[in-house]
Write a protein that holds these residues in place. Sequence first.
Motif, PDB file in Angstrom:
ATOM      1  N   GLY A   2       0.796  -1.731   0.442  1.00  0.00           N
ATOM      2  CA  GLY A   2       0.009  -0.032   0.174  1.00  0.00           C
ATOM      3  C   GLY A   2       1.306   1.211  -0.398  1.00  0.00           C
ATOM      4  N   LEU A   3       2.066   1.194   0.750  1.00  0.00           N
ATOM      5  CA  LEU A   3       2.765   2.359   0.720  1.00  0.00           C
ATOM      6  C   LEU A   3       3.564   2.236  -0.576  1.00  0.00           C
ATOM      7  CD1 LEU A   3       4.228   1.958   4.552  1.00  0.00           C
ATOM      8  CD2 LEU A   3       2.917   4.242   3.870  1.00  0.00           C
ATOM      9  N   ILE A   4       4.126   1.443  -1.101  1.00  0.00           N
ATOM     10  CA  ILE A   4       4.841   2.010  -2.136  1.00  0.00           C
ATOM     11  C   ILE A   4       3.813   1.897  -3.121  1.00  0.00           C
ATOM     12  CG2 ILE A   4       6.386  -0.143  -3.860  1.00  0.00           C
ATOM     13  CD1 ILE A   4       7.063  -1.275  -1.842  1.00  0.00           C
ATOM     14  N   GLU A   5       2.911   1.698  -3.796  1.00  0.00           N
ATOM     15  CA  GLU A   5       1.661   2.322  -4.443  1.00  0.00           C
ATOM     16  C   GLU A   5       1.656   4.091  -3.778  1.00  0.00           C
ATOM     17  OE1 GLU A   5      -1.878  -0.616  -4.838  1.00  0.00           O
ATOM     18  OE2 GLU A   5      -2.578   0.750  -5.633  1.00  0.00           O
ATOM     19  N   ALA A   6       1.629   4.055  -3.042  1.00  0.00           N
ATOM     20  CA  ALA A   6       0.779   5.261  -3.123  1.00  0.00           C
ATOM     21  C   ALA A   6       2.158   6.618  -3.048  1.00  0.00           C
ATOM     22  CB  ALA A   6       0.948   5.722  -2.000  1.00  0.00           C
ATOM     23  N   LEU A   7       3.353   6.309  -2.195  1.00  0.00           N
ATOM     24  CA  LEU A   7       4.699   6.979  -2.970  1.00  0.00           C
ATOM     25  C   LEU A   7       5.076   6.581  -3.613  1.00  0.00           C
ATOM     26  CD1 LEU A   7       6.659   5.836   0.938  1.00  0.00           C
ATOM     27  CD2 LEU A   7       5.496   7.959   0.078  1.00  0.00           C
ATOM     28  N   VAL A   8       5.440   5.702  -4.434  1.00  0.00           N
ATOM     29  CA  VAL A   8       5.544   5.513  -6.474  1.00  0.00           C
ATOM     30  C   VAL A   8       4.484   6.733  -6.869  1.00  0.00           C
ATOM     31  CG1 VAL A   8       5.848   4.294  -8.043  1.00  0.00           C
ATOM     32  CG2 VAL A   8       6.835   3.552  -5.851  1.00  0.00           C
ATOM     33  N   GLY A   9       3.821   6.697  -6.597  1.00  0.00           N
ATOM     34  CA  GLY A   9       2.053   7.364  -6.934  1.00  0.00           C
ATOM     35  C   GLY A   9       2.672   8.807  -7.211  1.00  0.00           C
ATOM     36  N   LEU A  10       3.593   9.675  -6.283  1.00  0.00           N
ATOM     37  CA  LEU A  10       4.234  10.430  -6.378  1.00  0.00           C
ATOM     38  C   LEU A  10       4.668  11.301  -7.381  1.00  0.00           C
ATOM     39  CD1 LEU A  10       4.606  11.239  -2.981  1.00  0.00           C
ATOM     40  CD2 LEU A  10       2.895  12.899  -4.150  1.00  0.00           C
ATOM     41  N   TRP A  11       5.634  10.152  -7.626  1.00  0.00           N
ATOM     42  CA  TRP A  11       6.826   9.900  -8.367  1.00  0.00           C
ATOM     43  C   TRP A  11       5.865  10.175 -10.192  1.00  0.00           C
ATOM     44  CZ3 TRP A  11       9.860   5.193 -10.592  1.00  0.00           C
ATOM     45  CH2 TRP A  11      10.666   5.341 -10.964  1.00  0.00           C
ATOM     46  N   ARG A  12       5.763   8.885  -9.964  1.00  0.00           N
ATOM     47  CA  ARG A  12       4.793   8.643 -11.416  1.00  0.00           C
ATOM     48  C   ARG A  12       3.824   7.661 -10.939  1.00  0.00           C
ATOM     49  NH1 ARG A  12       8.535   9.490 -17.046  1.00  0.00           N
ATOM     50  NH2 ARG A  12       6.165   8.880 -18.063  1.00  0.00           N
ATOM     51  N   ALA A  13       3.016   7.584 -11.484  1.00  0.00           N
ATOM     52  CA  ALA A  13       1.847   7.208 -11.542  1.00  0.00           C
ATOM     53  C   ALA A  13       1.864   5.242 -12.123  1.00  0.00           C
ATOM     54  CB  ALA A  13       0.790   7.498 -11.884  1.00  0.00           C
ATOM     55  N   GLU A  14       1.676   5.600 -13.673  1.00  0.00           N
ATOM     56  CA  GLU A  14       2.095   4.890 -14.150  1.00  0.00           C
ATOM     57  C   GLU A  14       3.108   3.487 -13.606  1.00  0.00           C
ATOM     58  OE1 GLU A  14       2.641   7.409 -15.183  1.00  0.00           O
ATOM     59  OE2 GLU A  14       4.181   8.188 -16.751  1.00  0.00           O
ATOM     60  N   MET A  15       4.178   4.326 -13.028  1.00  0.00           N
ATOM     61  CA  MET A  15       5.229   2.909 -12.929  1.00  0.00           C
ATOM     62  C   MET A  15       4.759   2.186 -11.180  1.00  0.00           C
ATOM     63  SD  MET A  15       7.975   3.898 -14.393  1.00  0.00           S
ATOM     64  CE  MET A  15       9.493   2.754 -13.600  1.00  0.00           C
TER      65      MET A  15
END
Lengths: 400, 305
Positions: B263-276
């Motif tokens: 859950g955390l990785i998903e949210a934090l990576v989304g900050l950088w690039r949603a499609e990543m």
Amino acid sequence: MTILLSRRALSALLVTTSLAFATPALAQNEIKIGYNADQSASGVAELGIAGLYGFQAAIEDINAKGGVLGRKLVGVVRDDIASPPKSIQNMNELIDNEKVAAVVGPTNSGNALAWLHIPQQKKIPVISHVATATDITARYLKEPQNYIFRVSMVDREQLALLAAYAIKATKTKNIAIVADTTGYGQAATKDLLEILALHGIKPVAIEKFGPKDTDMTSQLAKVKAAGADMVISGSLGDATAQVLKSMEKMDYYPGLLSTWGSINTPLINIAGPKLAEKTIFAASTTEDANDRAIALHKRLIAKHPNMPAFVSAAQGYDAVMLIAAAIAQANSTDGEKVQQALENLGKVQGIIKAYDKPFSKEQHEALGVADFHLAQWKDGRVVKVDNEIVKSLTAADLKR
Amino acid sequence: MTAILQALASGLALGAIYGLIALGFNITYATTKTFNFGQGAFLVPGSLVGVSLLLLAAGKPHWGNLAPSEMTLLSYGLATLASVAIVGAIGIVLYYCAIKPFVGAGGLNWVLSTIGFGIILQNAALAVWGPASIAVPSPLGNEVWRIAGAGIRPQEVLIAAVAISVMVGLDIVIRKTRFGKALRAVAFNPQAAAIVGINVEKIVIIAFVISSSLAGLAGMLIAPITTASVFIGLGVALKAFSAAIVGGLTNPRGCMLGGFLLGLIEALVGLWRAEMREITIFLLIIIVLVLRPGGLLGARSVEKI
């Protein structure tokens, strides 16, 4: 021997039944019009339901005046549950089994793009009364006869209106685009980039999200960091509602413009009535647009108290009116002749406007950016937006 | 900074849901070495049954939209309990139809049978409720709480609170109670457990009931955020399964850890690039599986060949 007999009996039965199907006495006096649209599944199903109400009302009105060519119009209705295979199946069934003279539909652009070749090959005119993808009417434009017409918003045109509004409304010239990763969202992004480029503007942020995402705060954080004060959402109503909810979380409210998917109740159900008022969207008509619209709305609401989006009811109504006028003008239900009649129609009174030569060989869109206006939710109803910015928009602003 | 805090808050709520469902995978895997591949479909009746009960209680047809006034914490709680019970009962059917005929027989028949059961369940729900999504108001209202500039919805707090309490509760049950001992005994060696007088089948059935109930609970918890629909389950269950694999399918605490991590990785990576997001998550899974095949907290698996 018994086998032989039963085979004979069977073939005799087959012949009689097929004869019975081939010459139904009733069908001579009827002209069937197909309706193939999502009325139950996706976020735009409400447009399909309201579209059906308009479709039926138009058939009633025409039959009350004696029908077309002295024959009664009959609507044959299919729900494609937003699924392309089902939509294709419906289309074949309507054309091959029901022998419809024309089809109105669908609601989802993806479904239209999946079956466009069927009516085109079988020479059955189609009027898209909801689906908005730019390519729907354009795909067979170069063919000798293009059987696909539209009485609806066109993405490119509604985005042109949104872009023009955004440019007038922005104070910082910082405009951002948010769109879902579906074909719809990505096509909208491409159109917007091209339209904004015509205005000499490059968006400060272009953010994507999955169609089922419920939290767009990270994408919006980047939009906010880029300093955007106007955001254009190229997504369906549900996703725009989630964008609004994420904006609420961040307490960040730039101007949010969206396509006409926002006219559906999922926006207001998911975002809540107050938050839903914070987006302005494009619409072809509203229930208070003119006297005919007011009258039709009153009549439909009396019959269907829960009728959602009026806009597609008006478009469905007008689509049938144009088909009926074309059949009358062609003096035939033959697809080729009706197609030619559609391209050479004279004046036809519709709900949205009085059409005058709505279609031609090159022009298969009955409505254009000049017919559209901006709307928003107010106290649970869709109303026209008529602020200073809208009033200052001129034809020159609507670059596309 | 606010953006990171915002992502953390969103990630924790999401992670709690993943953890809850992942725990369901763990509890049946431990006892039968099988789990329900159709777990995602169990979220569907979880949310739709609960929502329909609330609608019927409000005097409406079973399908429609709930008004915020028709939703109180009490009615939501009761509807949740009822839908957890019903989905738990479906777990018994699952066991007899899709697990019992194949358990212990080797092979992967149970994989297909559980997927099939899930598809049957999802399509049955489609027949009853139709494909459209139902907007569900949160019992705690729709306003936003602000913590140091980051906004969080009461429902997200509720999700995290309920999920963490259920996880801790189950952890205690498994470690401290007679049932938990029996469960662990069956997990360790079913034959030996049977010899000492443990009713192995009963324990296994209870494991499936708990596992299904957890999915039902997750469905009801996320409905106010995602809307209730026939299609909510699949994506969430796939992430939950990944969480279980990353954390360690054999370890309940590992499953919870995996859930929060994802859950955390998903949210934090989304900050950088949603499609990543998906790319990062599944790359991580591959790396974890290479370095620690049993998952982060899982037992080092020794497969006898």
